[in-house]
Write a protein that holds these residues in place. Sequence first.
Motif, PDB file in Angstrom:
ATOM      1  N   UNK A 112       0.888  -1.262   0.070  1.00 17.07           N
ATOM      2  CA  UNK A 112      -0.179   0.057  -0.144  1.00 17.07           C
ATOM      3  C   UNK A 112       0.760   1.230  -0.027  1.00 17.07           C
ATOM      4  N   UNK A 113       0.517   2.244   0.879  1.00 18.91           N
ATOM      5  CA  UNK A 113       1.306   3.534   0.946  1.00 18.91           C
ATOM      6  C   UNK A 113       2.707   3.103   1.161  1.00 18.91           C
ATOM      7  N   UNK A 115       4.574   1.631  -0.492  1.00 11.37           N
ATOM      8  CA  UNK A 115       5.195   1.469  -1.805  1.00 11.37           C
ATOM      9  C   UNK A 115       5.651   2.766  -2.245  1.00 11.37           C
ATOM     10  N   UNK A 116       6.640   3.426  -1.405  1.00  9.92           N
ATOM     11  CA  UNK A 116       7.134   4.915  -1.524  1.00  9.92           C
ATOM     12  C   UNK A 116       8.256   4.674  -2.754  1.00  9.92           C
ATOM     13  N   UNK A 117       8.621   5.763  -3.099  1.00  9.34           N
ATOM     14  CA  UNK A 117       9.686   5.586  -4.253  1.00  9.34           C
ATOM     15  C   UNK A 117      11.305   5.053  -3.304  1.00  9.34           C
ATOM     16  N   UNK A 150     -10.494   1.735  -7.294  1.00  9.60           N
ATOM     17  CA  UNK A 150      -9.644   0.615  -7.512  1.00  9.60           C
ATOM     18  C   UNK A 150      -8.201   0.891  -7.248  1.00  9.60           C
ATOM     19  N   UNK A 152      -4.130  -0.306  -6.638  1.00  5.94           N
ATOM     20  CA  UNK A 152      -2.897  -1.081  -7.216  1.00  5.94           C
ATOM     21  C   UNK A 152      -2.383  -1.841  -6.137  1.00  5.94           C
ATOM     22  N   UNK A 156       1.777  -5.079  -9.919  1.00  2.96           N
ATOM     23  CA  UNK A 156       2.590  -3.815 -10.576  1.00  2.96           C
ATOM     24  C   UNK A 156       3.915  -3.523 -10.110  1.00  2.96           C
ATOM     25  N   UNK A 157       3.994  -3.702  -8.877  1.00  2.52           N
ATOM     26  CA  UNK A 157       5.291  -3.386  -8.141  1.00  2.52           C
ATOM     27  C   UNK A 157       6.279  -4.566  -8.459  1.00  2.52           C
TER      28      UNK A 157
ATOM     29  N   UNK B 115       7.113   9.472  -7.431  1.00  2.09           N
ATOM     30  CA  UNK B 115       6.162   8.200  -7.660  1.00  2.09           C
ATOM     31  C   UNK B 115       6.023   7.692  -6.268  1.00  2.09           C
ATOM     32  N   UNK B 116       5.157   8.325  -5.612  1.00  4.30           N
ATOM     33  CA  UNK B 116       4.499   7.710  -4.158  1.00  4.30           C
ATOM     34  C   UNK B 116       3.434   6.847  -4.758  1.00  4.30           C
ATOM     35  N   UNK B 117       2.722   5.936  -3.846  1.00  4.37           N
ATOM     36  CA  UNK B 117       1.682   5.136  -4.206  1.00  4.37           C
ATOM     37  C   UNK B 117       0.311   5.686  -4.598  1.00  4.37           C
ATOM     38  N   UNK B 118       0.126   7.144  -3.766  1.00  8.12           N
ATOM     39  CA  UNK B 118      -0.941   7.647  -3.982  1.00  8.12           C
ATOM     40  C   UNK B 118      -0.761   8.379  -5.594  1.00  8.12           C
ATOM     41  N   UNK B 120       0.850   7.044  -8.093  1.00  3.62           N
ATOM     42  CA  UNK B 120       0.791   5.849  -9.021  1.00  3.62           C
ATOM     43  C   UNK B 120      -0.714   5.463  -9.095  1.00  3.62           C
ATOM     44  N   UNK B 121      -1.295   5.391  -7.735  1.00  2.00           N
ATOM     45  CA  UNK B 121      -2.750   5.030  -8.124  1.00  2.00           C
ATOM     46  C   UNK B 121      -3.655   6.143  -8.713  1.00  2.00           C
ATOM     47  N   UNK B 124      -3.114   5.291 -12.436  1.00  8.40           N
ATOM     48  CA  UNK B 124      -3.760   4.179 -12.891  1.00  8.40           C
ATOM     49  C   UNK B 124      -5.293   4.402 -12.871  1.00  8.40           C
ATOM     50  N   UNK B 125      -5.868   5.070 -11.886  1.00  8.86           N
ATOM     51  CA  UNK B 125      -7.564   5.158 -11.962  1.00  8.86           C
ATOM     52  C   UNK B 125      -7.844   5.958 -12.963  1.00  8.86           C
ATOM     53  N   UNK B 161       2.419   0.224 -14.650  1.00  7.81           N
ATOM     54  CA  UNK B 161       0.960   0.651 -15.254  1.00  7.81           C
ATOM     55  C   UNK B 161       0.519  -0.042 -16.224  1.00  7.81           C
TER      56      UNK B 161
END
Lengths: 255, 255
Positions: A112-113, A115-117, A150, A152, A156-157, B115-118, B120-121, B124-125, B161
């Motif tokens: 989830x969150x 998955x930072x850079x 939706x 991720x 994808x990671x 490229x944070x999860x937020x 990227x999400x 994606x959305x 993605x």
Amino acid sequence: MSEGERLNRCGNGSRGRGARPRGTSDVLKRSRLKVRFCTNESQKSRADLVGLLQRLGFDVSESEVTAPAPAACLILKQRGLRPHLLVHDGVRSEFDQIDTSNPNCVVIADAGEDFSYQNMNKAFQVLMELENPVLFSLGKGRYYKETSGLMLDVGPYMKALEYACGIEAEVVGKPSPEFFKSALQEMGVEAHEAIMIGDDIVGDVGGAQRYGMRALQVRTGKFRPSDEHHPEVKADGYVDNLAEAVDLLLQHANK
Amino acid sequence: MSEGERLNRCGNGSRGRGARPRGTSDVLKRSRLKVRFCTNESQKSRADLVGLLQRLGFDVSESEVTAPAPAACLILKQRGLRPHLLVHDGVRSEFDQIDTSNPNCVVIADAGEDFSYQNMNKAFQVLMELENPVLFSLGKGRYYKETSGLMLDVGPYMKALEYACGIEAEVVGKPSPEFFKSALQEMGVEAHEAIMIGDDIVGDVGGAQRYGMRALQVRTGKFRPSDEHHPEVKADGYVDNLAEAVDLLLQHANK
């Protein structure tokens, strides 16, 4: 995706009637049939997951759940591997007995969150420092559905790290054949005797079918109408929800 | 990777001698030969990049640089596309003239910490809400080298993605043949007359060769010894640094 949708089910038919959206798994469990819950949930420990489900009224115990993190721990111990973990804090306790010093592999899960850079880069750097980079991915789902939309998933990671390092990950969880095999072994049931019910056309339906099981897709959770015309996977049946799947199983069992 | 390493070079031979690690591009530019700087830099605008290089003593002007963001803007305008941007703040000004309201495509670039999860999400959305998702990736590099170590480039996030949405991105930048074509057109040079010098075995060397150019790999920057045994790409030559490449070109031109 609700927890109930996220936790998919392996069963081998049923008897009895009157399944309803609530209590469907109880109906199955009261039947002569064996039921097992196969999840790719990798944000929570099994204990936390089962606790949550019990509070929601589900009759589930930890020993009835097949989940990726415990399966991964078994592999790590067997192969003497020490992981760098890129996982959600909620599942970290599953790895309490695992040596994570001086890592010689990477384990990623639905973080989830997290998955930072920075965290992705750290996992990448650990892999690139290894002569033979080994990457485990707890599932390879593309996305799942939360009430906010939706989201991720880990897949994808996993692809990102595979591409960055020029390697292929070892998937622990659905749709890996090994994962379905272990669930069926725990049930003492052969693949051709079992039916998988799930909302993921690739992870649940395709994975189970490739292991020789039949599979129903529920039109809830991450289901999308285009799944019914998926180029590679065709479910043995589609049902509007879990209750309909249970009804079908019961009708079938009573014939 | 230093900026000097990150900005790769297209040239078509050279004359003169005495190239040194500093001033090598000046020597090339003072020769009868045409030189163009082909970069996948997508964290900075061309103006910022050229300004930085000039402060470092490089004799480079904005009009000599071929870069992905301006190339992407041209494509967006031609096709009437309005992007959702997942790019570094430093390059955002290149898109100032582009309509980003009600997006009907996504553009990603080397966004680094963004490229944070937020983020990227969100990208994606946006893609999943489109009937025909269109994703542009400014380059598809796997990683680059900073003084702090190897860093993930845009390519892994493009792959993430692509997998999440079940689509294929359109790459703008090296190794896209279109990108080399536009650089050569701007020089007025044919592919067989040109030599690419770069540190990326796939993006620089492989991409240029596929467009019919010859290519040298420098053993600096992101170069790794295993590149010399790459399964798919073999450079026309390997040099320890840019100065050696220039020396070779000069020797060749004087024969």
